[in-house]
Design a protein around this motif. Sequence first.
Motif, PDB file in Angstrom:
ATOM      1  N   TRP A  63      54.187  37.635  -4.553  1.00 24.35           N
ATOM      2  CA  TRP A  63      53.621  37.237  -3.266  1.00 24.35           C
ATOM      3  C   TRP A  63      54.522  37.629  -2.106  1.00 24.35           C
ATOM      4  O   TRP A  63      54.062  37.703  -0.957  1.00 24.35           O
ATOM      5  N   GLN A 252      50.405  27.406 -11.571  1.00 22.90           N
ATOM      6  CA  GLN A 252      50.778  28.522 -10.716  1.00 22.90           C
ATOM      7  C   GLN A 252      51.473  29.591 -11.554  1.00 22.90           C
ATOM      8  O   GLN A 252      51.433  29.572 -12.765  1.00 22.90           O
ATOM      9  N   GLU A 254      52.633  33.978 -11.869  1.00 20.09           N
ATOM     10  CA  GLU A 254      51.967  35.278 -11.794  1.00 20.09           C
ATOM     11  C   GLU A 254      50.888  35.446 -12.850  1.00 20.09           C
ATOM     12  O   GLU A 254      49.843  36.050 -12.600  1.00 20.09           O
ATOM     13  N   ASN A 257      47.784  33.269 -11.865  1.00 15.90           N
ATOM     14  CA  ASN A 257      47.122  33.900 -10.723  1.00 15.90           C
ATOM     15  C   ASN A 257      46.394  35.166 -11.146  1.00 15.90           C
ATOM     16  O   ASN A 257      45.257  35.418 -10.729  1.00 15.90           O
ATOM     17  N   LYS A 260      43.116  34.548 -13.000  1.00 14.45           N
ATOM     18  CA  LYS A 260      42.073  34.138 -12.058  1.00 14.45           C
ATOM     19  C   LYS A 260      41.514  35.344 -11.315  1.00 14.45           C
ATOM     20  O   LYS A 260      40.299  35.527 -11.194  1.00 14.45           O
ATOM     21  N   GLU A 261      42.412  36.187 -10.819  1.00 17.71           N
ATOM     22  CA  GLU A 261      41.999  37.307  -9.970  1.00 17.71           C
ATOM     23  C   GLU A 261      41.302  38.418 -10.736  1.00 17.71           C
ATOM     24  O   GLU A 261      40.452  39.115 -10.191  1.00 17.71           O
TER      25      GLU A 261
END
Length: 296
Positions: A63, A252, A254, A257, A260-261
């Motif tokens: 991020w 949370q 990487e 995330n 999910k993405e």
Amino acid sequence: MHESVDRIAIIGAGAIGTAVGDLLKLAGKTVALWDKDPAKSNGNSLAATIAQAQVIILAVPSWANQPAAAAIPPLLSAQDHPLVITLAKGVEPGFVTMDKVLARAAKQKFDYGLLYGPMLAEEIAGGKQSYGLLAVSDLKWRGCLDGVKGLCLAYTHDVSSVAVAGTLKNIYALGFGICDGLNLGSNTKGALALKSVREMRGVLTVMDLDPGLAESYAGLADLLATGWSETSFNYRIGKALAEGLTSNEHTQGEGVNAVKEITSVLEISRFPVMDAIYQVATHQQKPDFFTAVIDD
């Protein structure tokens, strides 16, 4: 082939940035280390840290890659055209991988690369061998980090395939943690490794990328290293999820995330192991649901 570089800047003085910096210093490189925390930095400004650096390594979370990379071009002189390498394997919203983040920030002021592979910070700091696949946007940088004792490197120009392979590694590392959190044993974990790599090949194929990168340092090698190591953050998150821990820290990271993405660019139901990880990590599906997927 690029001649071996001597002047390297590292942005991010956490465990991996410090370990890699020390490794490069032992190889005789001039290393300047900078961190937003002055206590961890070299006391110089970011501009002074990257001045005349041939290679700049971003050892920051995914991020933070965009702001870190975007800060570099305005600080470069007209003669500078360094290689900016990231160690991060995460994605931005919409499953935007780190190669695309760096390409957008470059503005033709720097070349960019990804260094992915089994490079656990604790092992590097302990003097153990590490391995990496350095994907570079311009192959003139091939060989630029050769000769560093303790770091065995391979090179490629296929930054897109390496970016996705490394991101998939983070996702499947969650599964290895879930497997151990459920105390399923090494036999089941071995079967999980096989199915995970097969799925990684399938995902890369569906995304019109090189499926062979699933079996590279950036894929299989890093997956096995992190999937058997308590020092891997994604492994620990997967294990915590299986043990019923649901704090913010465990939702949370990487890997969480990324899984999910990836649903924004992929029909995840086509890949049962990844889908099971997604259900456990994001939909509070009971972890024992994961066992049936491995046994299928």
